[in-house]
Design a protein around this motif. Structure first.
Motif, PDB file in Angstrom:
ATOM      1  N   ASP A   1       0.836  -1.197   0.000  1.00 57.89           N
ATOM      2  CA  ASP A   1       0.000   0.000   0.000  1.00 57.89           C
ATOM      3  C   ASP A   1       0.878   1.258   0.000  1.00 57.89           C
ATOM      4  OD1 ASP A   1      -3.023   0.965   0.741  1.00 57.89           O
ATOM      5  OD2 ASP A   1      -1.476   2.264   1.625  1.00 57.89           O
ATOM      6  N   GLN A   2       0.804   1.993  -1.113  1.00 59.44           N
ATOM      7  CA  GLN A   2       1.721   3.121  -1.337  1.00 59.44           C
ATOM      8  C   GLN A   2       1.635   4.179  -0.217  1.00 59.44           C
ATOM      9  OE1 GLN A   2       1.283   4.819  -5.230  1.00 59.44           O
ATOM     10  NE2 GLN A   2       3.413   5.493  -5.246  1.00 59.44           N
ATOM     11  N   ALA A   3       0.394   4.519   0.153  1.00 58.03           N
ATOM     12  CA  ALA A   3       0.207   5.565   1.165  1.00 58.03           C
ATOM     13  C   ALA A   3       0.854   5.151   2.492  1.00 58.03           C
ATOM     14  CB  ALA A   3      -1.289   5.831   1.361  1.00 58.03           C
ATOM     15  N   GLN A   4       0.592   3.925   2.895  1.00 53.38           N
ATOM     16  CA  GLN A   4       1.144   3.442   4.166  1.00 53.38           C
ATOM     17  C   GLN A   4       2.668   3.373   4.127  1.00 53.38           C
ATOM     18  OE1 GLN A   4      -0.580  -0.016   6.193  1.00 53.38           O
ATOM     19  NE2 GLN A   4      -2.340   0.119   4.835  1.00 53.38           N
TER      20      GLN A   4
ATOM     21  N   ILE B   1       4.760   5.098   2.179  1.00 57.20           N
ATOM     22  CA  ILE B   1       5.378   6.435   2.129  1.00 57.20           C
ATOM     23  C   ILE B   1       5.294   7.121   3.495  1.00 57.20           C
ATOM     24  CG2 ILE B   1       5.075   8.765   1.147  1.00 57.20           C
ATOM     25  CD1 ILE B   1       4.619   7.391  -1.553  1.00 57.20           C
ATOM     26  N   GLN B   2       4.160   6.913   4.157  1.00 60.90           N
ATOM     27  CA  GLN B   2       3.995   7.465   5.513  1.00 60.90           C
ATOM     28  C   GLN B   2       5.101   6.917   6.437  1.00 60.90           C
ATOM     29  OE1 GLN B   2       0.322   6.254   7.390  1.00 60.90           O
ATOM     30  NE2 GLN B   2      -0.156   8.380   7.968  1.00 60.90           N
ATOM     31  N   ALA B   3       5.320   5.613   6.339  1.00 64.78           N
ATOM     32  CA  ALA B   3       6.354   4.985   7.175  1.00 64.78           C
ATOM     33  C   ALA B   3       7.735   5.501   6.791  1.00 64.78           C
ATOM     34  CB  ALA B   3       6.298   3.467   7.037  1.00 64.78           C
ATOM     35  N   LEU B   4       8.004   5.622   5.506  1.00 59.01           N
ATOM     36  CA  LEU B   4       9.315   6.108   5.047  1.00 59.01           C
ATOM     37  C   LEU B   4       9.560   7.536   5.514  1.00 59.01           C
ATOM     38  CD1 LEU B   4       9.512   4.739   1.393  1.00 59.01           C
ATOM     39  CD2 LEU B   4      11.139   4.265   3.228  1.00 59.01           C
TER      40      LEU B   4
ATOM     41  N   ILE C   1      15.613   3.844  -2.775  1.00 58.35           N
ATOM     42  CA  ILE C   1      14.345   3.171  -2.464  1.00 58.35           C
ATOM     43  C   ILE C   1      13.261   3.656  -3.416  1.00 58.35           C
ATOM     44  CG2 ILE C   1      12.496   2.934  -0.745  1.00 58.35           C
ATOM     45  CD1 ILE C   1      14.455   3.061   1.439  1.00 58.35           C
ATOM     46  N   THR C   2      12.505   2.722  -3.966  1.00 55.31           N
ATOM     47  CA  THR C   2      11.311   3.097  -4.708  1.00 55.31           C
ATOM     48  C   THR C   2      10.127   2.321  -4.139  1.00 55.31           C
ATOM     49  OG1 THR C   2      11.813   1.426  -6.383  1.00 55.31           O
ATOM     50  CG2 THR C   2      12.468   3.685  -6.886  1.00 55.31           C
TER      51      THR C   2
END
Lengths: 341, 341
Positions: free
Chosen positions: A40-43, A45-48, A59-60
């Motif tokens: 899940d992209q949103a989750q 990116i939030q973590a990153l 990282i991608t």
């Protein structure tokens, strides 16, 4: 080298998975490692974002909208949930975009995704999970530790070849001693499966078969590769985890309930205890490779934390650089094993 | 109550066996225990004489001229060596002269002697060895731990009934939780054997079946009786022994290699370590009963020392007083299990 990390699997995904991948990306950047986090992209990116600057780094993120969990029937889930993180990550390897997958999700789901997405190496009928176990002098690889049950003798033979290659190339054990897990050392011992497998193992050219080994040989370190059915391997592995943590817990309890002197001693001895725990901790060994599929696939414990994921990425790197898949392919061909069901 | 002790079996027979029996004879004399030591008369008497006055006590010697060792084929040896110590000891129970046998000799030889000499309880097709394992809160009984391999589901069902009775009457666990050893908790998990056994276990009236358990549940103590095939049970047991001793060895090593403070701490902590070792030591649990034969038969570890034999005699006493054989006979009949191969 590109590593596809299933960010959604495991008890502590995506947060701990993302953190481990982030740390590995920083530490291994100079060695040419690129991480693709799948889920899940949103989750993700939030973590990153919580961990700092990553956008200019190695990282991608590859979005995947579904997750295969413990309650899914693995085979059906892999076919139905085409956008599951582990399926998408495996696809990245299949398409040649990545070199190796890492997943801490459902083991059944991971095995099914690997079989379905990468296929089996010619001559291997049932891929096996090879788990490194610490012993008194180093490491013993146990396989299969849970990918298959009710294995036929020929499957155990294939395990012997694959485990030996893994021990030699990734664990750097020259001419690894390969043993058949049994209830006695004599050739005549054991169940039907072991009894029939023994003579087949003596015929292999590529394997240094030392005969039957018993349960106690694993921690003793008198064998490098232990071959068994996934039913037995999985039970042994989980029993070992449970026993090691019970022993440490007993030790801590009895220290705590002691007098002032014992408590002082406990303080002095804590570094030793922690070192011991580290030795027993699967984290230090990263993941366990699924051997026998056409590509790198590292399976992590469901309870993996960031440090475990970082370890698994190091294992994935070794696995890929040492070309384990190619070695298995060549050796299986040389041994004249050509069957594919 | 008379206990027939095979004095010749095991790594430390007859000396340590005789010493253990001598100590038990003294300690349990008031409780009406009589010991019959079976084996080479001259060697036994020589060993007894070293330990002091015994002639007026509750020990007698029964001569037996042969021994079944690890290299004998058990079935053939029992038929051929009619004067083997374990065969003669079993005969004493068969003839009603003794109540229970204790042997630390070849496990295969002991099982064969018991089957041949005592026969099976009606409804039990394959007797099983029930080994008590220490866990975080008490004891878990594992059976079968090596009498049989390639068990059929009905054999595991018989094991469940016998193990539950042993846990209840000898280990004093009311309504013991019985689990099927498997690689996952769900009913659908496992190999063919486990998958077919599960529904049969749910149908038993006399057994508190809690479902599948995993390897880690044994040391955790979340189950009282663990049912499995003797191949798996034996491997788990020997792995556990090896792992526990490896962990203690690692701990001692790292303490020794430490600085002065660590060494001081080690001295302070040694009593704790010794207590831990005691908890892990099979000696404290004495022998493991062979359940399912018409009579008491306690099997000891081959490496048994005097204290193990003394423990086993205590187990034999409990086993006999609690009438475990009669309880198994009744329960098997009540459950409607009447098959004998």
């Amino acid at each position: 080298m590109r590593v596809a990390v299933d960010a959604m699997g495991g008890d502590y995904g995506p947060d701990e998975i993302v953190l481990g991948a982030f740390q590995a990306a920083q530490e291994y950047e100079q060695e040419g490692i690129e991480i693709v986090l799948v889920g899940d992209q949103a989750q993700i990116i939030q973590a990153l974002d919580r961990h700092g600057k990553w956008k200019e780094g190695n990282i991608t993120v590859q979005h995947a909208s579904e997750v295969i969990d413990m309650h899914d029937s693995p085979g059906a889930a892999v076919r139905k949930k085409k956008d599951a993180s582990v399926v998408v990550a495996t696809g990245l390897v299949k398409q040649g975009h990545c070199d190796v997958v890492i997943s801490a999700g459902s083991t059944g789901g991971a095995v099914a995704a690997a079989l379905f997405g990468l296929g089996r190496i010619k001559g291997i009928e049932r891929p096996a999970i090879a788990t490194p176990i610490p012993n008194l002098t180093g490491t013993t690889v146990l396989l299969d530790s849970g990918a298959n049950v009710d294995s036929k003798p020929k499957h155990l033979v294939q395990n012997a070849i694959m485990g030996s290659i893994y021990a030699e190339y990734v664990l750097n054990i020259p001419r690894p001693r390969v043993g058949l897990l049994n209830i006695g050392e004599e050739e005549s011992k054991g169940n039907e499966q072991a009894f029939t497998t023994y003579p087949l193992l003596t015929q292999l050219n590529s394997v240094n078969f030392i005969g039957n080994v018993e349960g106690r040989d694993i921690p003793k370190g008198t064998v490098d590769v232990v071959v068994c059915d996934g039913f037995v391997g999985n039970i042994v592995l989980k029993f070992g985890e449970g026993l090691a943590s019970a022993i440490l817990q007993l030790l801590k309890q009895s220290i705590k309930s002691g007098n002032l002197w014992t408590k002082l001693a406990a303080m002095l001895i804590m570094p030793t205890l922690r070192g011991l725990k580290k030795k027993l901790d699967h984290a230090e060994y990263g993941g366990a490779p699924l051997l026998g599929v056409n590509g790198g696939f590292i399976i992590c414990h469901g309870s993996s934390r960031a440090k475990d994921i970082k370890s698994a990425i190091r294992v994935a790197k070794e696995f890929t650089e040492q070309e384990v898949v190619a070695h298995i392919r060549e050796t299986i061909a040389k041994e004249g094993i050509v069957t594919n069901e």
